[in-house]
Write an enzyme that holds these catalytic residues in place. Structure first.
Site, PDB file in Angstrom:
ATOM      1  N   PRO A   1     -21.526   0.363  -9.300  1.00  0.00           N
ATOM      2  CA  PRO A   1     -22.344   1.229  -9.663  1.00  0.00           C
ATOM      3  C   PRO A   1     -22.997   1.258  -7.789  1.00  0.00           C
ATOM      4  CG  PRO A   1     -22.491   0.638 -11.678  1.00  0.00           C
ATOM      5  CD  PRO A   1     -21.573  -0.240 -10.990  1.00  0.00           C
ATOM      6  N   TYR A   2     -23.707  -0.008  -7.629  1.00  0.00           N
ATOM      7  CA  TYR A   2     -24.188   0.266  -6.713  1.00  0.00           C
ATOM      8  C   TYR A   2     -23.355   0.387  -4.904  1.00  0.00           C
ATOM      9  CZ  TYR A   2     -26.511  -1.936  -2.703  1.00  0.00           C
ATOM     10  OH  TYR A   2     -27.360  -2.420  -1.018  1.00  0.00           O
ATOM     11  N   VAL A   3     -21.409   0.227  -5.342  1.00  0.00           N
ATOM     12  CA  VAL A   3     -21.122   0.593  -4.031  1.00  0.00           C
ATOM     13  C   VAL A   3     -21.250   2.239  -4.242  1.00  0.00           C
ATOM     14  CG1 VAL A   3     -18.184   0.594  -3.767  1.00  0.00           C
ATOM     15  CG2 VAL A   3     -19.484  -1.499  -4.582  1.00  0.00           C
TER      16      VAL A   3
ATOM     17  N   LYS B   1     -23.792   3.581  -2.462  1.00  0.00           N
ATOM     18  CA  LYS B   1     -24.149   3.365  -1.208  1.00  0.00           C
ATOM     19  C   LYS B   1     -22.763   4.642  -0.334  1.00  0.00           C
ATOM     20  CE  LYS B   1     -28.095   1.056  -1.210  1.00  0.00           C
ATOM     21  NZ  LYS B   1     -28.794   1.641  -0.242  1.00  0.00           N
TER      22      LYS B   1
END
Length: 260
Positions: free
Chosen positions: A163-165, A168
């Site tokens: 989810p962070y990838v 961003k």
């Protein structure tokens, strides 16, 4: 055409700039640097006590900073912060949308939906809320410059949580879309592709798991983490008129991570 820089002039002289995530790490480093470069600041974060202490520190050094406690996830909080900037300083010239949130990575199918929602809310909706309120204020003032904090995870999949990838990558997408939509109206929008940075949050992680430091620096050409002020310096340049022909860019500040 941009005005020619005056030799010795402070880079952000007489600009009003809003910084989110300003209570620690990159945001606090940016607040100190931007103030030293002549900016009038509106500082936004959830931790009101730390914001006030930072604003007092900046005032003690001769700068000007207005603390506004708020959460980027709240559109109302972002509206209030922008309104405060315009009410006190008359305009909004720039913004460093730096607030973000991450957690230790787990496999995609093992990541809880609440983690996905939190990462998306802070990192994507937070930037969305900021842009939606900042852009009208900048249009009213004839233009401005926005810098959004992305990550090496915004251009690669470096082992961070999925989810962070995704979040961003989305920050860079929002940056490019906004740059394209508002470029002819005098607003520049850029993103920082930030590598591993020795922030307070990172220091806490490394104290708990020292073995993580080696993989955090392994892909950096410089074989070290950034100091928060090194990220802040890039943000200051992008908020200044010295980067007047730079917009829609994802600027690496990663020690060569994305080059290797």
């Amino acid at each position: 055409m941009p005005q020619q820089n005056t030799l010795g002039q402070r880079m952000l002289a007489d600009k009003t700039i809003l910084i989110t995530g300003a209570s620690s790490g990159i945001g606090a480093a940016a607040a100190r640097l931007f103030a030293a470069e002549g900016a009038r600041l509106v500082l936004v974060a959830r931790r009101e006590d730390r914001l006030k202490a930072l604003a007092d520190e900046i005032a003690g050094a001769g700068g000007v900073a207005e603390p506004v406690a708020g959460d980027v996830v709240s559109e109302d909080d972002m509206a209030r912060a922008v309104d405060r900037a315009v009410a006190r300083f008359g305009r909004l010239d720039g913004a460093f949308n730096n607030a973000g949130w991450a957690t230790a990575g787990s496999l995609l199918h093992e990541t809880d939906t609440t983690v996905f929602d939190r990462i998306m809310d802070v990192n994507v909706r937070g930037v969305w809320n900021c842009l939606r309120r900042q852009i009208p204020a900048m249009l009213a003032g004839g233009g401005g410059a926005v810098v959004n904090t992305s990550s090496v995870a915004g251009v690669q999949a470096p082992g961070s949580a999925a989810p962070y990838v995704a979040a961003k990558h989305a920050v860079i997408g929002l940056t490019r879309a906004a740059a394209a939509e508002y470029g002819q109206q005098g607003i520049r929008v850029n993103a920082l592709v930030v590598g591993s940075t020795r922030s307070e949050l990172m220091e806490d992680v490394l104290r708990e798991t020292p073995s993580l430091e080696e993989p955090f620096v392994a892909r950096s050409v410089q074989k070290r983490m950034a100091d928060p002020v090194e990220i802040a310096q890039a943000a200051a340049w992008l908020c200044s008129d010295r980067s007047s022909f730079v917009t829609g860019a994802a600027v690496p500040v990663d020690g060569g991570w994305t080059a290797a």
